[in-house]
Design an enzyme around this catalytic site. Sequence first.
Site, PDB file in Angstrom:
ATOM      1  N   LYS A 175       0.825  -1.208   0.000  1.00 13.19           N
ATOM      2  CA  LYS A 175       0.000   0.000   0.000  1.00 13.19           C
ATOM      3  C   LYS A 175       0.868   1.270   0.000  1.00 13.19           C
ATOM      4  O   LYS A 175       2.078   1.213   0.278  1.00 13.19           O
ATOM      5  CB  LYS A 175      -0.939  -0.036   1.208  1.00 13.19           C
ATOM      6  CG  LYS A 175      -1.985  -1.165   1.144  1.00 13.19           C
ATOM      7  CD  LYS A 175      -2.954  -1.078   2.326  1.00 13.19           C
ATOM      8  CE  LYS A 175      -4.027  -2.146   2.272  1.00 13.19           C
ATOM      9  NZ  LYS A 175      -4.993  -2.023   3.406  1.00 13.19           N
ATOM     10  N   ASN A 226      -1.963   0.251   6.866  1.00 15.70           N
ATOM     11  CA  ASN A 226      -1.447  -1.017   7.401  1.00 15.70           C
ATOM     12  C   ASN A 226      -0.571  -1.772   6.396  1.00 15.70           C
ATOM     13  O   ASN A 226      -0.388  -2.971   6.494  1.00 15.70           O
ATOM     14  CB  ASN A 226      -2.595  -1.874   7.938  1.00 15.70           C
ATOM     15  CG  ASN A 226      -3.635  -2.196   6.875  1.00 15.70           C
ATOM     16  OD1 ASN A 226      -3.461  -1.887   5.703  1.00 15.70           O
ATOM     17  ND2 ASN A 226      -4.717  -2.832   7.299  1.00 15.70           N
ATOM     18  N   HIS A 269      -2.054  -5.458   1.544  1.00 20.56           N
ATOM     19  CA  HIS A 269      -3.346  -6.121   1.313  1.00 20.56           C
ATOM     20  C   HIS A 269      -3.066  -7.550   0.898  1.00 20.56           C
ATOM     21  O   HIS A 269      -2.099  -7.813   0.191  1.00 20.56           O
ATOM     22  CB  HIS A 269      -4.128  -5.431   0.176  1.00 20.56           C
ATOM     23  CG  HIS A 269      -5.285  -6.266  -0.330  1.00 20.56           C
ATOM     24  ND1 HIS A 269      -6.517  -6.239   0.272  1.00 20.56           N
ATOM     25  CD2 HIS A 269      -5.362  -7.192  -1.326  1.00 20.56           C
ATOM     26  CE1 HIS A 269      -7.322  -7.108  -0.356  1.00 20.56           C
ATOM     27  NE2 HIS A 269      -6.640  -7.688  -1.328  1.00 20.56           N
ATOM     28  N   GLU A 276      -9.307 -10.822  -7.717  1.00 17.49           N
ATOM     29  CA  GLU A 276      -8.365  -9.711  -7.508  1.00 17.49           C
ATOM     30  C   GLU A 276      -7.175  -9.782  -8.470  1.00 17.49           C
ATOM     31  O   GLU A 276      -6.693  -8.746  -8.937  1.00 17.49           O
ATOM     32  CB  GLU A 276      -7.895  -9.705  -6.050  1.00 17.49           C
ATOM     33  CG  GLU A 276      -9.031  -9.347  -5.090  1.00 17.49           C
ATOM     34  CD  GLU A 276      -8.602  -9.323  -3.626  1.00 17.49           C
ATOM     35  OE1 GLU A 276      -9.459  -9.025  -2.781  1.00 17.49           O
ATOM     36  OE2 GLU A 276      -7.422  -9.587  -3.329  1.00 17.49           O
TER      37      GLU A 276
HETATM   38  N1  UDP Z   1      -9.915  -0.547   7.275  1.00 14.47           N
HETATM   39  C1  UDP Z   1     -10.020   0.690   7.888  1.00 14.47           C
HETATM   40  N2  UDP Z   1     -10.742   0.789   9.049  1.00 14.47           N
HETATM   41  C2  UDP Z   1     -11.368  -0.286   9.613  1.00 14.47           C
HETATM   42  C3  UDP Z   1     -11.258  -1.529   8.977  1.00 14.47           C
HETATM   43  C4  UDP Z   1     -10.524  -1.637   7.805  1.00 14.47           C
HETATM   44  O1  UDP Z   1      -9.459   1.667   7.422  1.00 14.47           O
HETATM   45  O2  UDP Z   1     -12.005  -0.143  10.657  1.00 14.47           O
HETATM   46  C5  UDP Z   1      -9.153  -0.652   6.033  1.00 14.47           C
HETATM   47  C6  UDP Z   1      -7.810  -1.327   6.251  1.00 14.47           C
HETATM   48  O3  UDP Z   1      -6.839  -0.662   5.462  1.00 14.47           O
HETATM   49  C7  UDP Z   1      -8.036  -2.734   5.735  1.00 14.47           C
HETATM   50  C8  UDP Z   1      -9.037  -2.488   4.602  1.00 14.47           C
HETATM   51  O4  UDP Z   1      -9.867  -1.449   5.089  1.00 14.47           O
HETATM   52  O5  UDP Z   1      -6.836  -3.335   5.313  1.00 14.47           O
HETATM   53  C9  UDP Z   1      -9.900  -3.665   4.234  1.00 14.47           C
HETATM   54  O6  UDP Z   1     -10.537  -4.154   5.413  1.00 14.47           O
HETATM   55  P1  UDP Z   1     -10.594  -5.704   5.728  1.00 14.47           P
HETATM   56  O7  UDP Z   1     -11.555  -5.902   6.851  1.00 14.47           O
HETATM   57  O8  UDP Z   1     -10.843  -6.465   4.464  1.00 14.47           O
HETATM   58  O9  UDP Z   1      -9.130  -6.019   6.300  1.00 14.47           O
HETATM   59  P2  UDP Z   1      -7.915  -6.853   5.702  1.00 14.47           P
HETATM   60  O10 UDP Z   1      -8.501  -7.981   4.877  1.00 14.47           O
HETATM   61  O11 UDP Z   1      -7.101  -5.896   4.866  1.00 14.47           O
HETATM   62  O12 UDP Z   1      -7.146  -7.341   6.894  1.00 14.47           O
HETATM   63 MG    MG Z   2      -9.907  -7.931   3.336  1.00 20.02          MG
END
Ligand code: UDP
Ligand code: MG
Length: 135
Positions: free
Chosen positions: A12, A115, A118, A129
């Site tokens: 990212k 974070n 992805h 994807e």
């Molecule tokens: N995210 C955020 N706030 C939240 C939850 C998720 O900004 O409360 C963002 C974060 O960057 C995350 C992305 O949205 O990586 C996608 O969320 P997901 O739940 O799919 O998490 P991941 O699969 O990336 O762990």
């Molecule tokens: Mg996710």
Amino acid sequence: MSSLEQTLSIIKPDAVERNLDGEIKSFYEKNNLKIIKSKKVKISKEEASEFYKVHQTKPFYGELCNYLSSGPIVVMILEGENAVSNNRQLMGATDPKKAEDGTLRKMYGLSIDKNSVHGSDSVENAKIEINFFFK
Ligand code: UDP
Ligand code: MG
């Protein structure tokens, strides 16, 4: 059970900006994820909105799409035994504060939104994807 799989990884903007892409790539290679394809791209807000459309009802959706389109990202196809779950483990929890020691998000993540990486969450979504970025 083990199976040879492919998954999509994105480094990212926060991590690309800090020049962490080399370290993250070698971390994958050391952990049985071969980088089959890799490219650095900058996507539009519209493309980010399409990529993350599963999250369109979430309160963080707008910010998430702004963020993913805010700067260069590195997208990769990773391949290996159980690549999807292996990559999810290597990434760690979504919130870097909750991520386990030794995971990418623990090492590099700045916050729940910034974070660093992805990773696809299922074999089915990995196919969608990968097709999104590498047609
Ligand atoms: N995210 C955020 N706030 C939240 C939850 C998720 O900004 O409360 C963002 C974060 O960057 C995350 C992305 O949205 O990586 C996608 O969320 P997901 O739940 O799919 O998490 P991941 O699969 O990336 O762990
Ligand atoms: Mg996710």
